[in-house]
Design an enzyme around this catalytic site. Structure first.
Site, mmCIF file in Angstrom:
data_model
loop_
_atom_site.group_PDB
_atom_site.id
_atom_site.type_symbol
_atom_site.label_atom_id
_atom_site.label_comp_id
_atom_site.label_asym_id
_atom_site.label_seq_id
_atom_site.Cartn_x
_atom_site.Cartn_y
_atom_site.Cartn_z
ATOM 1 N N ASP A 61 0.859 -1.191 0.000
ATOM 2 C CA ASP A 61 0.000 0.000 0.000
ATOM 3 C C ASP A 61 0.896 1.243 0.000
ATOM 4 O OD1 ASP A 61 -3.006 0.861 0.725
ATOM 5 O OD2 ASP A 61 -1.580 2.184 1.740
ATOM 6 N N ASN B 243 -3.165 12.724 -2.601
ATOM 7 C CA ASN B 243 -4.250 13.077 -3.516
ATOM 8 C C ASN B 243 -4.940 14.374 -3.101
ATOM 9 O OD1 ASN B 243 -4.467 11.446 -5.729
ATOM 10 N ND2 ASN B 243 -5.804 9.928 -4.776
ATOM 11 N N GLU C 85 -4.921 2.428 -3.994
ATOM 12 C CA GLU C 85 -3.465 2.554 -3.962
ATOM 13 C C GLU C 85 -2.798 1.260 -3.526
ATOM 14 O OE1 GLU C 85 -4.854 4.204 0.077
ATOM 15 O OE2 GLU C 85 -5.612 4.006 -1.972
ATOM 16 N N ASP D 294 -2.873 10.029 -10.020
ATOM 17 C CA ASP D 294 -2.915 8.972 -11.032
ATOM 18 C C ASP D 294 -1.535 8.741 -11.649
ATOM 19 O OD1 ASP D 294 -5.572 8.582 -10.590
ATOM 20 O OD2 ASP D 294 -6.273 9.664 -12.375
#
Length: 457
Positions: free
Chosen positions: A326, A334, A370, A343
């Protein structure tokens, strides 16, 4: 008579006249070696020298002298030191039967022929047509899609006759206007004597004479009511008064070749459609297994691969490792840099993980959001842990700034590992749960860590 002991052919007056030979010739004679005999049944030609020295029995063969296009029947009688050959011209009815047999054989072979064999069989048909029509050349021309150009696609030439296939490519209509117009209007272009062509055919006369043609006969070929080419013969050695039989033979061969070309074209079209369908299916299959954002394997592909690898590992009794990792504090990344930049980070991390999966069977997949999952066949717990270290190192080397992370100024990974030797009771869900549990422990312990699931937990 062929004397085996001296390799000498003794030739009577009738045979001398038929073949244009001296009364006595050694088998090494240039004249004898240059004289060829054609076998319509096998579509092969041999020199007279080879023919005479062969031990074959020719009792039932109907042959053709290539030099004179004379069909002959041969009978052979063997003596102690010599063979006697009786050559008899074939009656017209017999010649018709022979043509029908050979063409029927070629036609049957062309019905279900493979694309890579069509050219050879077309040339066989042209050879048969030219031989029986007493021509020196026979050929097939096809027009360009717009009908403005013609090209010689197949050609047969008699022994000692110059071929013109290479020179006759993409010939425009305006180069032979009289020929084109006549062929389109009547479907036939028949010229017993090139010198008698009308003044309107001056271009044609010049071209034909440059190719040494004295007589020619061409038949238009139609497919689905459209003119797509023509088939024809010409004579070089002497003029030829074309007969109704010649016309019928060329028309018959033309119809056979038209069907063969249509079938070949249809098969090629079908093959092309099949290849396109396979390509589309392959692309659809790829799209179904590829994550659209990161272009690595998606969750669907991961699930299917994990199931397959569990079964394979159980069968060969080898270890199987699973990693779930992760990106640390990715939500903060983000929230502060925006989803578009987020992205781009996901793409970079995905490629980094994918590049480490170099062995057959290794798979890096986007597990969700993620999170990424990596399947590692034949790696035990120790090797899996080492691989996880490589993953973290690879991501650190990307040096993606993450000022909102609490563990590093650069982007980092938390990693959960699970390894086992599967058996028939091993389930995908339990392996995923174990690796996910290890990941949870790594994140709970401070992130940017590697944790391996053990059963006593």
């Amino acid at each position: 008579m062929f004397d085996n002991s001296t390799s000498t052919a003794h030739i009577n007056q009738l045979a001398q006249g038929l073949f244009g030979l001296a009364p006595e010739l050694n088998i090494t004679s240039v004249t004898l070696s240059n004289l060829h005999i054609h076998f319509p049944s096998t579509e092969k030609s041999v020199s007279m020298a080879t023919f005479l020295s062969s031990k074959h029995n020719w009792l039932t063969e109907t042959l053709t002298m290539v030099e004179s296009n004379q069909a002959i029947q041969v009978k052979k009688t063997a003596l102690s030191i010599a063979d006697i050959y009786f050559f008899e011209p074939v009656a017209l009815e017999q010649k018709h039967d022979d043509f029908d047999k050979v063409i029927a054989n070629i036609s049957s072979q062309l019905i279900d022929i493979q694309s890579d064999s069509v050219d050879k069989k077309i040339e066989d048909a042209l050879r048969t047509m030219g031989t029986f029509c007493q021509a020196d050349r026979s050929y097939l021309f096809q027009f360009s899609p717009d009908g403005m150009l013609m090209s010689n696609t197949h050609e047969w030439v008699n022994h000692g006759i110059a071929p013109f296939k290479e020179q006759l490519q993409d010939v425009p209509q305006e180069a032979l206007p009289y020929f084109f117009n006549t062929l389109k209007a009547s479907g036939i272009f028949m010229v017993p004597d090139v010198n008698t062509l009308p003044p309107a055919a001056e271009l044609e006369r010049t071209e034909f004479q440059s190719e040494g043609i004295k007589s020619l006969l061409c038949i238009a070929l139609f497919s689905e009511n459209a003119l797509f080419g023509f088939i024809g013969c010409d004579c070089v050695h002497s003029k030829h008064n074309w007969t109704e039989t010649d016309l019928l033979r060329i028309k018959l061969v033309g119809e056979i070749l038209t069907s063969a070309l249509k079938n070949a074209s249809y098969k090629l079209h079908i093959e092309d459609m099949q290849n396109q369908l396979l390509k589309v299916n392959k692309e659809l299959k790829s799209q179904a297994n590829i994550d659209s954002l990161t272009t690595i394997a998606n969750r669907r592909c991961f699930d299917k691969t994990l199931s397959t690898e569990i079964q394979r590992a159980a069968r060969i009794k080898k270890p199987l490792s699973l990693i779930i990792c992760d990106i640390d504090y990715f939500k903060l990344y983000n929230d502060n840099f925006g989803h578009q930049q987020g992205d781009q980070v996901l793409k970079q991390v995905a490629i980094a993980l994918h590049d480490l999966c170099k062995r057959e069977g290794d798979l890096a997949a986007r597990y969700g959001g993620e999170e990424f999952a990596i399947i590692l066949p034949c790696l035990n717990e120790s090797d899996c842990y080492h691989f996880a270290q490589l993953l973290q190192k690879k991501v650190r080397e990307l040096k993606i700034d993450h000022p909102y992370s609490n563990v590093s100024k650069y982007l980092t990974l938390s990693v959960g590992c699970f390894s086992c030797i599967p058996d028939k009771h091993t389930q995908e869900d339990l392996m995923i749960l174990a690796a996910d549990s290890a990941l949870y422990q790594a994140k709970s312990a401070g992130r940017n860590l590697i944790n391996t699931f053990t059963k006593h937990r």
